[in-house]
Design a protein around this motif. Structure first.
Motif, PDB file in Angstrom:
ATOM      1  N   ARG A 209     -23.714  33.362 -17.878  1.00  0.00           N
ATOM      2  CA  ARG A 209     -23.239  31.962 -18.516  1.00  0.00           C
ATOM      3  C   ARG A 209     -22.663  30.961 -17.796  1.00  0.00           C
ATOM      4  O   ARG A 209     -21.840  31.613 -16.654  1.00  0.00           O
ATOM      5  CB  ARG A 209     -22.775  32.068 -19.898  1.00  0.00           C
ATOM      6  CG  ARG A 209     -23.626  32.597 -21.073  1.00  0.00           C
ATOM      7  CD  ARG A 209     -22.459  33.242 -22.132  1.00  0.00           C
ATOM      8  NE  ARG A 209     -23.175  33.939 -23.115  1.00  0.00           N
ATOM      9  CZ  ARG A 209     -23.910  33.513 -24.082  1.00  0.00           C
ATOM     10  NH1 ARG A 209     -23.981  32.252 -24.116  1.00  0.00           N
ATOM     11  NH2 ARG A 209     -24.370  34.397 -24.868  1.00  0.00           N
ATOM     12  N   PRO A 210     -22.602  29.755 -17.766  1.00  0.00           N
ATOM     13  CA  PRO A 210     -21.891  29.087 -16.953  1.00  0.00           C
ATOM     14  C   PRO A 210     -20.391  29.187 -17.317  1.00  0.00           C
ATOM     15  O   PRO A 210     -20.048  29.489 -18.619  1.00  0.00           O
ATOM     16  CB  PRO A 210     -22.299  27.531 -17.376  1.00  0.00           C
ATOM     17  CG  PRO A 210     -22.947  27.728 -18.353  1.00  0.00           C
ATOM     18  CD  PRO A 210     -23.550  28.956 -18.483  1.00  0.00           C
TER      19      PRO A 210
ATOM     20  N   GLU B 205     -18.321  23.717 -18.115  1.00  0.00           N
ATOM     21  CA  GLU B 205     -19.098  23.011 -19.227  1.00  0.00           C
ATOM     22  C   GLU B 205     -18.514  21.971 -19.962  1.00  0.00           C
ATOM     23  O   GLU B 205     -17.275  22.431 -20.331  1.00  0.00           O
ATOM     24  CB  GLU B 205     -19.642  24.255 -20.306  1.00  0.00           C
ATOM     25  CG  GLU B 205     -20.604  23.972 -21.100  1.00  0.00           C
ATOM     26  CD  GLU B 205     -20.876  25.496 -22.045  1.00  0.00           C
ATOM     27  OE1 GLU B 205     -21.908  25.921 -21.949  1.00  0.00           O
ATOM     28  OE2 GLU B 205     -19.868  25.731 -22.625  1.00  0.00           O
TER      29      GLU B 205
ATOM     30  N   PRO C 168     -17.920  20.350 -26.631  1.00  0.00           N
ATOM     31  CA  PRO C 168     -18.772  19.492 -27.409  1.00  0.00           C
ATOM     32  C   PRO C 168     -17.812  18.069 -27.977  1.00  0.00           C
ATOM     33  O   PRO C 168     -16.790  18.339 -28.051  1.00  0.00           O
ATOM     34  CB  PRO C 168     -18.876  20.498 -28.648  1.00  0.00           C
ATOM     35  CG  PRO C 168     -19.028  21.647 -28.376  1.00  0.00           C
ATOM     36  CD  PRO C 168     -18.056  21.685 -27.270  1.00  0.00           C
ATOM     37  N   SER C 169     -18.833  17.189 -27.770  1.00  0.00           N
ATOM     38  CA  SER C 169     -18.307  15.981 -28.059  1.00  0.00           C
ATOM     39  C   SER C 169     -18.314  15.428 -29.365  1.00  0.00           C
ATOM     40  O   SER C 169     -19.647  15.328 -29.691  1.00  0.00           O
ATOM     41  CB  SER C 169     -18.626  14.982 -27.060  1.00  0.00           C
ATOM     42  OG  SER C 169     -18.498  13.746 -27.458  1.00  0.00           O
ATOM     43  N   LEU C 170     -17.326  15.174 -30.133  1.00  0.00           N
ATOM     44  CA  LEU C 170     -17.631  14.699 -31.432  1.00  0.00           C
ATOM     45  C   LEU C 170     -17.464  13.121 -31.564  1.00  0.00           C
ATOM     46  O   LEU C 170     -17.465  12.598 -32.634  1.00  0.00           O
ATOM     47  CB  LEU C 170     -16.430  15.286 -32.695  1.00  0.00           C
ATOM     48  CG  LEU C 170     -16.465  16.817 -32.222  1.00  0.00           C
ATOM     49  CD1 LEU C 170     -15.440  17.446 -33.498  1.00  0.00           C
ATOM     50  CD2 LEU C 170     -17.925  17.413 -32.661  1.00  0.00           C
TER      51      LEU C 170
ATOM     52  N   LEU D 135     -20.698  24.644 -34.706  1.00  0.00           N
ATOM     53  CA  LEU D 135     -19.657  24.767 -33.640  1.00  0.00           C
ATOM     54  C   LEU D 135     -19.323  26.296 -33.690  1.00  0.00           C
ATOM     55  O   LEU D 135     -18.641  26.849 -32.654  1.00  0.00           O
ATOM     56  CB  LEU D 135     -18.511  23.845 -33.955  1.00  0.00           C
ATOM     57  CG  LEU D 135     -17.815  23.437 -32.610  1.00  0.00           C
ATOM     58  CD1 LEU D 135     -18.699  23.359 -31.319  1.00  0.00           C
ATOM     59  CD2 LEU D 135     -16.830  22.192 -32.772  1.00  0.00           C
TER      60      LEU D 135
ATOM     61  N   ALA E 226     -29.391  32.154 -25.100  1.00  0.00           N
ATOM     62  CA  ALA E 226     -28.228  32.027 -24.652  1.00  0.00           C
ATOM     63  C   ALA E 226     -28.171  30.591 -23.919  1.00  0.00           C
ATOM     64  O   ALA E 226     -27.086  30.207 -23.836  1.00  0.00           O
ATOM     65  CB  ALA E 226     -28.313  32.899 -23.536  1.00  0.00           C
TER      66      ALA E 226
ATOM     67  N   THR F 216     -26.697  28.418 -26.509  1.00  0.00           N
ATOM     68  CA  THR F 216     -25.248  28.463 -27.084  1.00  0.00           C
ATOM     69  C   THR F 216     -24.365  28.300 -26.006  1.00  0.00           C
ATOM     70  O   THR F 216     -24.498  28.205 -24.843  1.00  0.00           O
ATOM     71  CB  THR F 216     -24.837  30.121 -27.732  1.00  0.00           C
ATOM     72  OG1 THR F 216     -25.658  30.823 -26.797  1.00  0.00           O
ATOM     73  CG2 THR F 216     -25.578  30.300 -28.982  1.00  0.00           C
ATOM     74  N   LEU F 217     -23.016  27.873 -26.596  1.00  0.00           N
ATOM     75  CA  LEU F 217     -21.961  27.467 -25.582  1.00  0.00           C
ATOM     76  C   LEU F 217     -21.570  28.968 -24.607  1.00  0.00           C
ATOM     77  O   LEU F 217     -21.761  29.911 -25.134  1.00  0.00           O
ATOM     78  CB  LEU F 217     -20.792  27.050 -26.324  1.00  0.00           C
ATOM     79  CG  LEU F 217     -20.953  25.598 -26.814  1.00  0.00           C
ATOM     80  CD1 LEU F 217     -19.867  25.229 -27.790  1.00  0.00           C
ATOM     81  CD2 LEU F 217     -20.906  24.645 -25.756  1.00  0.00           C
ATOM     82  N   SER F 218     -20.835  28.592 -23.573  1.00  0.00           N
ATOM     83  CA  SER F 218     -20.836  29.657 -22.715  1.00  0.00           C
ATOM     84  C   SER F 218     -19.637  30.878 -23.324  1.00  0.00           C
ATOM     85  O   SER F 218     -19.534  32.114 -22.968  1.00  0.00           O
ATOM     86  CB  SER F 218     -20.018  29.186 -21.224  1.00  0.00           C
ATOM     87  OG  SER F 218     -18.679  28.259 -21.717  1.00  0.00           O
TER      88      SER F 218
ATOM     89  N   ARG G 236     -24.574  23.842 -28.005  1.00  0.00           N
ATOM     90  CA  ARG G 236     -24.451  23.091 -26.775  1.00  0.00           C
ATOM     91  C   ARG G 236     -24.334  21.791 -27.213  1.00  0.00           C
ATOM     92  O   ARG G 236     -25.320  21.390 -28.329  1.00  0.00           O
ATOM     93  CB  ARG G 236     -25.390  23.279 -25.762  1.00  0.00           C
ATOM     94  CG  ARG G 236     -25.099  24.578 -24.863  1.00  0.00           C
ATOM     95  CD  ARG G 236     -25.972  24.849 -23.771  1.00  0.00           C
ATOM     96  NE  ARG G 236     -25.846  25.973 -23.229  1.00  0.00           N
ATOM     97  CZ  ARG G 236     -25.245  26.158 -22.153  1.00  0.00           C
ATOM     98  NH1 ARG G 236     -24.571  25.312 -21.631  1.00  0.00           N
ATOM     99  NH2 ARG G 236     -25.006  27.400 -21.625  1.00  0.00           N
ATOM    100  N   ASN G 237     -23.843  20.921 -26.448  1.00  0.00           N
ATOM    101  CA  ASN G 237     -23.904  19.325 -27.012  1.00  0.00           C
ATOM    102  C   ASN G 237     -25.049  18.872 -27.189  1.00  0.00           C
ATOM    103  O   ASN G 237     -25.171  17.960 -28.030  1.00  0.00           O
ATOM    104  CB  ASN G 237     -23.190  18.539 -25.774  1.00  0.00           C
ATOM    105  CG  ASN G 237     -21.721  17.940 -25.973  1.00  0.00           C
ATOM    106  OD1 ASN G 237     -21.272  18.077 -27.304  1.00  0.00           O
ATOM    107  ND2 ASN G 237     -20.895  18.024 -25.189  1.00  0.00           N
TER     108      ASN G 237
ATOM    109  N   TYR H 247     -24.032  17.159 -32.203  1.00  0.00           N
ATOM    110  CA  TYR H 247     -23.107  17.125 -33.135  1.00  0.00           C
ATOM    111  C   TYR H 247     -22.952  15.448 -33.318  1.00  0.00           C
ATOM    112  O   TYR H 247     -22.211  15.047 -34.258  1.00  0.00           O
ATOM    113  CB  TYR H 247     -21.741  17.323 -32.251  1.00  0.00           C
ATOM    114  CG  TYR H 247     -21.827  18.644 -32.087  1.00  0.00           C
ATOM    115  CD1 TYR H 247     -21.355  19.651 -32.909  1.00  0.00           C
ATOM    116  CD2 TYR H 247     -21.955  19.170 -30.680  1.00  0.00           C
ATOM    117  CE1 TYR H 247     -21.406  20.904 -32.904  1.00  0.00           C
ATOM    118  CE2 TYR H 247     -21.977  20.601 -30.519  1.00  0.00           C
ATOM    119  CZ  TYR H 247     -21.699  21.591 -31.727  1.00  0.00           C
ATOM    120  OH  TYR H 247     -21.834  22.615 -31.362  1.00  0.00           O
TER     121      TYR H 247
END
Lengths: 156, 374
Positions: A137-138, A143, A146-148, B144, B156, B159-161, B167-168, B268
């Protein structure tokens, strides 16, 4: 309530229950069809010789999966294709000969490795599930969180 | 007896449409875009957006105003798409799967929305608007924090790291334009997404049919007068909930159609402007808070998107900056909503005044003239 109206309301309730049951069954059937019939699988077409020399790679070979795009592979090359659903049909041609093979992809497998020389040599199974180490995974710092904020412009 | 055409009344009824028509008519030649390009863009955008806008018709019919709560349906559609992508379900089956996953969520959210709106009678629009923000918070929490943690995710790649959360931006390659390309017809060089338009056509037929059903008639009666409808034995609250549930489900399907055309999803944010856009489109098409028809949807989508297409280019040509055109189009979109709401309030006020004058029995002839002017 009279007998006639009671029988009628019972019949209506029965019809309603049957309709709802049919609707639920149709919902589940559609979900199962989409889930099983629509799943994409990565197919790795492989043109490599066996280590024990039981089959040899082709100089060049052309192959397609489930009637899709024909791809050309050189010796020791591996290319990617996609198969939708659980059925796998591989067609390959090399040295003026055509080979075909069929298989059912086991449920739950995402990546299948197909050996074209194995298929040509008539060795079964010519495919095997391919399980690689999960890609790293990065790192969290690489990374963007997440932007809201910054909603897209109205209307897209 | 046929009514005489009254230009003032026609202009007053269609002031928003006329403003947009004038704006786009002025901006189109300035933009320098070819007719072929504009037509292609319009056809694509009708397929992409109309379904979402149609989801607003039934609540208007039931007298609940413009359903800003449709955002809830959009969220349900996005959750469906997240699962379709996670399970790598490709093409049209992927869209069907997303719909099937989103359906129970949309029904549940619609039911909650309907229950809340029944308790906020007379203030449905602002309540739906705020409910959308509230549910957005819950959506953020689920997507989230719960997805990948409590709710298992297979891929994977999405999904976020940290191992949980989505992810965004979600790449929708597996379903990208699968419906649009299912049946694409070329007419005079314009690619027409016939399958998408066919589904929109089927929805139009459904709405026409639905209006004639018992439930549709009940909704119209409730839209006219809730007290009288209740006295007539119509289950007002239940019917209003049904209207919102159907609207939410349609919004879910609409959002899936919209996103499959776009090909990626801002996880989001994608649903945040959905309600604004759909409301702006239907109002630009000449609908009001109390009346919305199928032609309103098409006229609105065409006019609003015509402005979206030509304004940035017109801005670039006139002011040397496309950004100014972008500002214009956003300002006019929100302006259309404001203008339509103000006009509705004004008409309502005038109606009350005229009704009061009528009750007083004063100047009956004058009232008739005023009514004609409304």
């Amino acid at each position: 309530m009279s007998d006639a109206s009671r029988i009628k309301s019972k019949a209506v309730a029965g019809r309603r229950a049957a309709f709802r049951a049919a609707l639920a069954a149709a919902y589940l059937a559609a979900a199962a069809w989409a889930f099983v019939g629509g799943r994409g699988h990565t197919i790795l077409l492989d043109n490599k010789s066996a280590e024990d020399g039981s089959y040899a790679a082709f100089r060049t070979v052309e192959a397609s999966v489930n009637g899709g795009e024909v791809q050309q592979l050189s010796m020791r090359e591996r290319v990617k294709a996609v198969a939708v659903g659980q059925r796998l049909r591989v067609k390959a041609s090399a040295n003026g000969r055509t080979f075909e093979g069929e298989a059912r992809i086991p449920f739950g497998e995402d990546i299948i490795l197909v050996s074209l020389p194995k298929l040509a040599a008539g060795i079964e199974p010519f495919w095997e599930p391919f399980r690689s180490e999960p890609a790293p995974r990065p790192a969290a710092e690489d990374e963007a969180p997440p932007s809201l904020e910054a909603a897209p412009s109205i209307g897209g | 007896m046929s009514k005489k055409f009254n230009l003032r009344r026609f202009a007053a009824d269609n002031v928003v449409v006329i403003i947009f028509l004038v704006l786009t008519a002025a901006a189109t030649p300035v933009s320098g875009l070819s007719a072929g390009y504009i037509i292609q863009e319009i056809v694509t955008r009708i397929g992409r957006n109309s379904f979402l806008v149609f989801s607003l018709i039934l609540p208007v019919m039931a007298g609940m105003g413009l359903n800003f709560g449709m955002v809830l349906g959009a969220m349900a559609g996005e959750i469906g798409l997240i699962f379709a992508v996670d399970w790598n379900i490709i093409g049209v089956p992927g869209l069907i799967f997303a719909n099937l996953v989103g359906l129970p969520i949309a029904v549940f959210l619609g039911w909650i929305c309907g229950e809340v709106l029944n308790r906020a009678r007379g203030r449905e629009m602002v309540t739906g608007f705020i409910l959308g923000f509230f549910m957005d918070g819950l959506y953020q929490f689920v997507v989230l924090y719960l997805m990948g943690g409590v709710i298992p995710m297979r891929s994977a790649a999405i999904t976020l790291s940290r191992g949980y959360g989505i992810r965004n931006t979600l790449n929708l390659d597996s379903v990208r334009q699968s419906l649009d390309r299912l049946l694409e017809i070329r007419i005079a060089g314009v690619a027409v997404p016939a399958a998408t338009l066919g589904i929109i056509g089927a929805l139009c037929l459904f709405i026409v049919w639905f209006r004639k059903t018992k439930l549709g008639q009940d909704m119209r009666a409730i839209g006219q007068d809730q007290v009288v409808s209740n006295s007539a034995g119509i289950p007002v609250e239940r019917t209003r909930i049904v209207a919102i549930v159907i609207s939410t489900v349609l919004a879910m399907v609409g959002q899936i159609i919209f996103l499959q055309n776009m090909g990626n999803m801002a996880t989001y944010n994608a649903h945040r402007q959905t309600g604004f856009f759909a409301v702006a489109a239907i109002l630009v098409g000449g609908a009001s808070v109390t009346k919305a028809t199928i032609p309103n949807v098409f006229v609105g989508v065409v006019l609003l998107h015509l402005m979206y297409i030509v304004m940035p280019r017109a801005g670039a040509e006139l002011f040397g900056s496309a950004q100014i055109g972008e500002y214009f189009r956003d300002a006019f979109s929100y302006g259309a909503i404001a203008l339509a709401l103000v006009l509705h309030a004004w008409r309502k006020q005038r109606g009350v005044e005229i009704a009061r004058a009528g009750l007083r029995g004063s100047a009956a002839e004058g009232v008739g003239v005023k009514e004609a002017a409304l």
